[in-house]
Write an enzyme that holds these catalytic residues in place. Structure first.
Site, PDB file in Angstrom:
ATOM      1  N   ASP A  36       0.834  -1.201   0.000  1.00 27.02           N
ATOM      2  CA  ASP A  36       0.000   0.000   0.000  1.00 27.02           C
ATOM      3  C   ASP A  36       0.875   1.260   0.000  1.00 27.02           C
ATOM      4  O   ASP A  36       0.558   2.262  -0.648  1.00 27.02           O
ATOM      5  CB  ASP A  36      -0.925  -0.005   1.223  1.00 27.02           C
ATOM      6  N   HIS A  52      -4.999  -3.859   5.685  1.00 24.15           N
ATOM      7  CA  HIS A  52      -4.654  -4.126   4.281  1.00 24.15           C
ATOM      8  C   HIS A  52      -5.858  -4.717   3.549  1.00 24.15           C
ATOM      9  O   HIS A  52      -5.861  -5.873   3.162  1.00 24.15           O
ATOM     10  CB  HIS A  52      -3.438  -5.060   4.199  1.00 24.15           C
TER      11      HIS A  52
END
Ligand code: LMR
Length: 378
Positions: A174, A203
């Site tokens: 990310d 996540h």
């Protein structure tokens, strides 16, 4: 000496390690392999700080290990398969264990849809680690990370070896995506390596919260709110972008391998005593009680796990950094992340599924023994 182990190194480990051969064959034929393990192993072999690289999977690891072993870097590479206590052998002496094993998403699936299968895989591998390498740093890539990290913790607790400082969910992709997408907006991909954006929360979808106001290189002045929302959405659903583009052939493997190797490199530097190593990662907030409690206050919820920029040291988590000053928009993103995070972490929800997995595991073992007995009498 730094021994790093990759569980799922050939990209094939996508079912519980001791299921009956028939199931193994079916699963391998029907489903495509995840595919993170091999590029990850390559990048770890290229890391000059790694002195031993252990690879484990249900097939192919001796070949992958032989191939990698010709690369002129310090790491000695060994590959093991399940027979002859391969898991025990590969884990012996490990400082860092990376788990990319599991099935990938197909278009239309969420990471949570992987839970039933990947939870069992992670549980079995975590059991092996708890028994053979309880002091190793465990880096969990297998999705859904928001739930698989608590599973590892629960297994470690069951074995009486739980150290919250050493279990990490890898959320680096990310961060990598945020740097890349911001540099694209700035019209200069060359800036990507120097752009750092803290990404916090978890996540998966809305739990991925990029704090773009804290980017080391700011977005262009006058960047429209709608463009900011589109950028946040792209970071949150970057995984879906890849799943869609791969059109049924899996999810991010190469960028995930890159991200996993980046995070592992930071962990290894911290183990070797380098100071000031900070990386966002999904951790148990008891790993540093004072800073974890401060973070819980900051987010306004008593969550057990959260991804935040964490300072790493030779014994694991040293300090969980606060989120710092957030814009009103970022505050709404954090708020939106909390219910889904709480649901993924909730142990009461996980325990029955882990329990069902244990029963299935036991049933498969019984069937396996029966088949072996029949084979022997034939
Ligand atoms: C990703 O972010 O690309 C990975 O978590 C894989 C996925 O399923 O999206």
């Amino acid at each position: 000496m730094v021994k790093v182990v990759v569980l799922g190194a050939a990209g094939e480990l996508q079912h519980a390690t001791r299921w009956i051969p028939l199931v193994v064959i079916c699963v391998l034929t029907i489903l495509r392999a995840g595919g993170i393990g091999q590029p990850l192993a390559l990048l770890l072999k290229a890391n000059p700080l790694v002195t031993e690289l252990g690879l484990y999977d249900i097939v192919n690891t001796p070949g992958v290990a032989a191939d990698l072993s010709h690369i002129a870097t310090p790491a000695k590479v060994v590959g093991y398969l399940p027979p002859d206590e391969g898991l025990k052998k590969v884990l012996t002496g490990a400082n860092v264990v990376v788990i990319p094993a599991g099935i990938p998403r197909k278009p239309g699936m969420t990471r949570d849809d992987l839970f039933k299968i990947n939870a069992g895989i992670v549980r079995d591998l975590a059991t092996g680690i708890a028994i053979t390498a309880p002091k190793a740093f465990v880096l969990v890539i297998s999705n859904p990370v928001n739930s698989t990290v608590p599973i590892v913790a629960e297994v470690f607790k069951k074995h009486g070896v739980f150290d919250p400082k050493k279990i990490f969910g890898v959320t680096t992709l990310d961060v990598v995506r945020a740097s890349t997408f911001v540099s694209e907006i700035l019209g200069d991909l060359g800036k990507a390596p120097s752009i750092s954006v803290p990404v916090v929360g978890g996540h998966s979808g809305v739990t991925i919260v990029p704090l773009l106001s804290q980017s080391t290189v700011p977005l262009p002045s006058g960047f429209a709110k709608s463009d900011l929302e589109a950028l946040v959405n792209r970071i949150q659903y970057g995984g879906d972008e890849v799943v869609k583009a791969k059109d049924g052939a899996g999810s991010a493997t190469l960028s995930m391998a890159y991200a996993g190797a980046e995070f592992a490199a930071k962990v290894i530097k911290a183990i070797k005593g380098e100071k000031g190593i900070v990386a966002p990662t999904f951790v148990n907030l008891a790993s540093d009680k004072a800073s974890g409690d401060a973070l819980k206050k900051e987010i306004g919820q008593d969550l057990e796990y959260f991804s935040a920029p964490v300072e790493l040291g030779p014994e694991g988590v040293v300090f969980i950094n606060p989120l710092g000053k957030l814009t009103d928009y970022e505050k709404t993103l954090v708020e939106a992340a909390l219910p889904e995070l709480a649901a993924s972490i909730e142990k009461l929800g996980l325990i029955p599924i882990i329990f069902i997995g244990c029963i299935l595991h036991w049933l498969f073992q019984v069937v396996d023994e029966e088949i072996q007995a029949i084979n022997e009498t034939l």
